[in-house]
Design a protein around this motif. Structure first.
Motif, PDB file in Angstrom:
ATOM      1  N   ALA A  87       0.619  -1.034   0.429  1.00  0.00           N
ATOM      2  CA  ALA A  87       0.415  -0.397  -0.062  1.00  0.00           C
ATOM      3  C   ALA A  87       0.992   0.743   0.340  1.00  0.00           C
ATOM      4  O   ALA A  87       0.895   2.133  -1.057  1.00  0.00           O
ATOM      5  CB  ALA A  87      -0.896  -0.517   1.473  1.00  0.00           C
TER       6      ALA A  87
ATOM      7  N   ARG B 161       2.476   1.427  -4.039  1.00  0.00           N
ATOM      8  CA  ARG B 161       1.625   2.168  -4.497  1.00  0.00           C
ATOM      9  C   ARG B 161       0.584   3.350  -4.088  1.00  0.00           C
ATOM     10  O   ARG B 161       0.583   3.883  -5.027  1.00  0.00           O
ATOM     11  CB  ARG B 161       0.299   0.823  -4.556  1.00  0.00           C
ATOM     12  N   LEU B 162       0.470   3.628  -2.964  1.00  0.00           N
ATOM     13  CA  LEU B 162      -0.066   4.875  -2.962  1.00  0.00           C
ATOM     14  C   LEU B 162       1.082   6.106  -2.014  1.00  0.00           C
ATOM     15  O   LEU B 162       0.300   7.224  -2.547  1.00  0.00           O
ATOM     16  CB  LEU B 162      -1.251   4.437  -1.840  1.00  0.00           C
ATOM     17  N   VAL B 163       1.794   5.549  -1.690  1.00  0.00           N
ATOM     18  CA  VAL B 163       2.646   6.897  -1.351  1.00  0.00           C
ATOM     19  C   VAL B 163       4.374   6.877  -2.341  1.00  0.00           C
ATOM     20  O   VAL B 163       4.375   8.020  -2.436  1.00  0.00           O
ATOM     21  CB  VAL B 163       2.972   6.415  -0.274  1.00  0.00           C
TER      22      VAL B 163
END
Length: 386
Positions: free
Chosen positions: A320, A323-325
């Protein structure tokens, strides 16, 4: 210059090193951690093996020397600095803030406000302040290497300058210890420099082909690594068997030699890139995440199931964060930091794409000089180059 294929075997090795550290913390550590008692006591069956997982850091540092020289080649100090900032900081900031959240919500860990703010700079090691997460000490060691690498980039990274740099760093570290010079010991990190120097020499072997001199750097670094590995087994990781430590360090150098000489190229699979992407965030988040999670599920779940839960959660959190940060954060930072360097470039280069400037710089450095020019990249002997 032709583009080089990603060495995905390094992604596998990086993930293996991170997993070794994770297992060390969760099953082999002899001190206080996320379990109610030291993790080595929770898993006495595997602790005699996983207690050596701390040597995953040694592998990290050899890989770092290899990869950092590879990424810095042909770049100036500004571009090199940007590449390191966008690689390190987004996931690191998440890790520090995770520590702050764990402390605020559960009263666990060291994410107190007075430590969180300086930790966000990654400079707390030099300020004499505690790390929010104990694993950050390795980033402080890495930062020493990056500063030295930036100096090398400012001078100009060539075959010759790397040879001089590695010799000066190695001998300077030995002299710093001999003179008991605190300043030089801090600047040159002689207890760890052997790994970075070995990685640099191995990258040059990979890029230009083996020579007796480059193998000499690797051999000297290996012998110094054995000395410091034995010292840490006696003084830091007390009770670690020096013979086992020496064997693991030997294995680390052996596998990196296989990488440098292309003998692990058959391991290159696209899926390994994902493992490589998970490595850094996994290293950063696993300890903080485990504090409240294990407190919630253990001993309600048996120890093995609890271990599987915390490792699985750490992997999901790492994915996570990536992918998100990491991905969007790196893109956002890179564009703005690159723009900030534009006023520093000469007027004729102000509107030239950085890639073009780098290519021109490579062309200048690759030309002949009074001493016969730089060694050419060796031709592809395997699938290493495209």
């Amino acid at each position: 210059m032709t583009r080089r294929e990603r060495l995905r075997e390094l992604d596998l090795l990086r993930f293996a090193a991170a997993l070794a550290v994770v297992l060390y913390h969760f099953t082999g550590f002899g001190g206080a951690g996320a379990w109610p008692v030291p993790s080595g006591e929770v898993f006495p069956e595997i602790a005699p093996v996983t207690r050596f997982g701390y040597l995953g850091v040694d592998l990290f540092f050899v890989i770092s020397g290899f990869v950092i020289l590879m990424s810095a080649w042909g770049r100036g100090p500004g571009e090199f600095g940007i590449s390191r900032l966008v690689r390190l900081m987004p996931a690191y900031w998440v890790s520090v803030l995770l520590g702050a959240a764990v402390y605020a919500l559960f009263g666990m860990g060291h994410g107190v406000p007075g430590l969180v703010v300086p930790n966000l700079t990654m400079l707390q090691g030099g300020l004499g302040l505690r790390n929010v997460d104990a694993v950050y000490w390795t980033l402080w060691v890495e930062l020493h290497f990056y500063v030295l690498a930036a100096v090398l980039a400012g001078i100009g990274i060539t075959y010759r300058s790397c040879l001089i740099f590695m010799a000066a760093w190695m001998l300077g570290g030995v002299f710093a210890d001999e003179a008991d010079s605190r300043v030089l010991q801090v600047m040159l990190v002689p207890t760890w420099s052997c790994y970075f120097i070995a990685g640099m020499a191995l990258y040059m072997i990979h890029r230009f082909g083996p020579t007796l001199l480059l193998w000499g750097y690797v051999a000297a670094s290996y012998l110094v690594a054995l000395r410091w590995g034995a010292w840490r087994a006696e003084h830091v990781f007390r009770g670690a068997d020096e013979t086992v430590v020496s064997a693991v360090i030997t294995g680390i150098f052996a596998v990196m030699i296989l990488v440098a000489t292309g003998r692990l190229s058959r391991l290159r699979r696209r899926g390994l890139t994902v493992l490589g992407a998970l490595t850094y965030p996994l290293y950063l988040v696993h300890s903080q995440l485990a504090l409240p999670l294990l407190d919630a599920v253990y001993p309600g779940l048996d120890r093995w199931t609890a271990l599987a839960v915390v490792i699985g959660a750490s992997l999901l959190a790492a994915y996570a964060v990536h992918r998100l940060v990491e991905r969007p954060g790196a893109a956002w930072m890179r564009a703005r930091l690159t723009a900030s360097l534009k006023p520093m470039r000469p007027p004729e280069e102000a509107s030239t794409p950085i890639a073009t400037a780098v290519a021109r710089d490579r062309g200048r450095r690759g030309g002949a000089d009074l001493n016969g020019g730089e060694p050419r990249d060796r031709p592809p002997l395997d699938a290493a180059h495209t």
